[in-house]
Design an enzyme around this catalytic site. Structure first.
Site, PDB file in Angstrom:
ATOM      1  CG  HIS B 112      -1.929   1.003   1.318  1.00 35.35           C
ATOM      2  ND1 HIS B 112      -1.689   2.286   1.738  1.00 35.35           N
ATOM      3  CD2 HIS B 112      -3.240   0.942   1.012  1.00 35.35           C
ATOM      4  CE1 HIS B 112      -2.813   2.970   1.687  1.00 35.35           C
ATOM      5  NE2 HIS B 112      -3.778   2.185   1.251  1.00 35.35           N
ATOM      6  CG  ASP B 189      -0.162  -2.581   6.116  1.00 36.32           C
ATOM      7  OD1 ASP B 189      -1.120  -2.658   6.919  1.00 36.32           O
ATOM      8  OD2 ASP B 189      -0.261  -2.058   4.992  1.00 36.32           O
ATOM      9  CD  GLN B 192      -6.969  -4.646   3.067  1.00 33.59           C
ATOM     10  OE1 GLN B 192      -7.940  -5.398   3.152  1.00 33.59           O
ATOM     11  NE2 GLN B 192      -7.096  -3.366   2.781  1.00 33.59           N
ATOM     12  CE  LYS B 215      -7.761  -0.513   5.352  1.00 32.53           C
ATOM     13  NZ  LYS B 215      -8.489   0.042   4.217  1.00 32.53           N
ATOM     14  CB  CYS B 353      -3.671   2.781  -2.078  1.00 34.90           C
ATOM     15  SG  CYS B 353      -4.941   3.978  -1.728  1.00 34.90           S
TER      16      CYS B 353
END
Lengths: 140, 398
Positions: B112, B189, B192, B215, B353
């Site tokens: 991202h 990260d 997700q 999210k 992104c």
């Protein structure tokens, strides 16, 4: 304009690839136009000769409204002088903004007359006009 | 599952954009309302009863997050505005102060923007180098390719647990072993993955990890930065102000408060923290393993159905997470999204992104479906039917 006539013009011009190509000729001014909030992204190439727009080409990826409005606008601008071209763009943008405009100069661009009712599509319909206007104003 | 908990699902929409943000269950809204109706006050400030309630809720949430990701200490949990701010904080608050010219950071082209651009800035500010771990033919990160990318200059590997376009699940535990063997720090990260699979920072042995509340069924504007305690102690605050200082004098002397409070300058996003707390309870009640299993089955169902349509191109059939990137052949992604929207089906169109991924995928823009536990096979059937009838797509969207 009724909706089927409108749709026919938009689709016909969307599929018209006559002016959809990249140009490697230094006589053309190249400009990129993008909509950051969506994914429209095209290059536009303009050849101006003694105040006359000799040719415009474009290439890139964008939605049906953006591509078709680009093709339709280009068809209207080629062989016009800069004043005439700016007048067309001015009236086109007025139409897209829902303001009073001169419909006599717009020809097939009138197919985009209901974009003013779809605020999210205005940036699609003006993808090419915004940048071509900038180039023409600089060339005056 | 649990559709009745989401008012948005009563609005006749098929919501397939969970990678962008998830819908919020009623309990999250109610928790926020409760704060505003019954105990509004600032955190860490007052000496009165309601303020104490806020303090307790705030720190209780930190502890809940600690348990949720199995951190060792609550002090390893920093509240931020989201994964983007967390990554920026780690990169500018920690790495900017420890990396040197020519040190290398390994990322991939499918990261991202928030895990790419801050590193790019460090290339300009201190002369580090950003290198890419090569992806395999299914756009996955393999251990071999990680090993190949490591040099004696590599100091950081910074990658997503699950990527947001391809949806590939990275073998974080194995990557961590290789990284640490080579004295490399690992930043993950988890934006997700956090709501879709178990994230265990000790088992994965990550050095830093970030995610966003919105999210994972929580509110927007709240997120988490996890860091191992000894690293957080070396991290510099990016924001200075109220709440984070223990003492300052007029000659410029500043004494910071303890980790993690020193990283939370200013009035925090209290409603965000309280909403996130409720979201974590909500996920825990369903069970992250149940969620993962259900979503995996649903994805398989979706992929099988999409594969029956010869006019659909799928870019990531071979991944396990809930993200599916596709196009209707010869139709621009955004036109497809607008068409689906006519039937109240929400999907995302674009480059998501991940602007430098296009070279690998060999397509600039895709439509992305990203699933949640509240999606159903019936919704997928509806999507498939609408796609089947897309021959006259332009008649419908013009």
């Amino acid at each position: 304009m009724d909706s089927s006539e409108r749709r026919n013009i938009i689709l016909k011009n969307y599929q018209d690839n006559t002016n959809r190509k990249d140009v490697e000729d230094s006589d053309y001014i190249k400009v990129n136009s993008r909509n950051a909030s969506c994914i429209d992204n095209i290059n536009i190439y303009i050849k101006i000769n003694d105040d006359i727009i000799e040719d415009i080409k474009f290439n890139g990826e964008a939605c049906v409204i953006a591509i078709s409005s680009t093709v339709t606008l280009i068809n209207n601008l080629i062989k016009k002088n800069i004043d005439e071209a700016l007048n067309i763009i001015d009236n086109y943008e007025k139409m897209v903004d829902g303001l009073d405009y001169d419909s006599q100069v717009l020809n097939e661009l009138l197919a985009f007359d209901d974009i003013s009712k779809q605020p999210s599509r205005k940036i699609c319909a003006t993808l090419a006009s915004r940048k071509i206007k900038e180039i023409l104003e600089k060339s005056m | 599952m649990n559709r009745e908990d989401f008012n948005m699902l009563k609005k006749n929409i098929v919501y397939l954009d969970n990678g962008a943000t998830t819908l919020k269950p009623n309990c999250v809204k109610e928790a926020i309302d409760d704060y505003y109706d019954n105990y509004t006050a600032n955190a860490h400030r007052g000496d009165y009863k309601t303020s104490l309630v806020v303090d307790n809720k705030y720190e209780e949430t930190r502890s809940k997050i600690k348990n949720f990701i199995n951190a060792k200490e609550g002090s390893e949990i920093v509240f931020t505005s989201g994964a983007t701010q967390s990554l920026n904080y780690i990169i500018f608050g920690y790495f900017k102060n420890v990396l040197q010219k020519d040190d290398e950071v390994l990322i991939t082209v499918s990261e991202h923007a928030s895990n790419i651009l801050p590193w790019f800035i460090l290339t300009k500010e201190i002369g580090i180098k950003v290198k890419y771990i090569e992806l395999d033919e299914n756009y996955k990160v393999t251990i071999d390719n990680v090993k190949k990318a490591i040099t004696n200059k590599t100091k950081v590997i910074s990658i997503a647990h699950i990527t947001n376009v391809v949806g590939d699940i990275r073998p974080i535990e194995e990557i961590s072993k290789i990284a640490h063997k080579n004295n490399i720090l690992l930043v993950v990260d988890a934006a997700q993955s956090i709501a879709h699979t178990k994230v265990d920072v000790q088992k994965m042995d990550v050095d830093f990890l970030v995610f966003s509340g919105h999210k994972m069924y929580g509110p927007t504007g709240i997120g988490v930065l996890y860091g191992k305690y000894d690293l957080l102690e070396k991290m510099h605050p990016v924001n200075y102000g109220g709440g984070m200082n223990a003492l300052f004098t007029k000659d410029g002397y500043i004494e910071l408060r303890e980790v993690p409070i020193r990283f939370e300058a200013g009035t925090p996003n209290i409603e965000g923290v309280i909403g996130l707390s409720s979201a974590i309870d909500y996920i825990n009640n369903i069970g992250i393993n149940n969620i993962e299993q259900y979503e995996r089955e649903l994805r398989k169902y979706l992929i099988d159905k999409l594969k029956e349509l010869d006019f659909i191109e799928i870019y990531n059939s071979n991944t396990d997470s809930g993200a599916v990137a596709f196009n209707i052949k010869n139709v621009f992604a955004q036109d497809t999204a607008i068409y689906l929207d006519k039937y109240n089906i929400c999907v995302r169109a674009g480059n998501h992104c991940a602007k430098i991924l296009s070279d690998a995928l060999k397509v600039n823009n895709t439509c992305r479906i990203s699933l949640s536990f509240y999606n159903t096979k019936e919704e997928i059937d509806l999507l498939i039917n609408v796609l089947k009838n897309s021959k006259n797509i332009y008649n419908e969207i013009l």
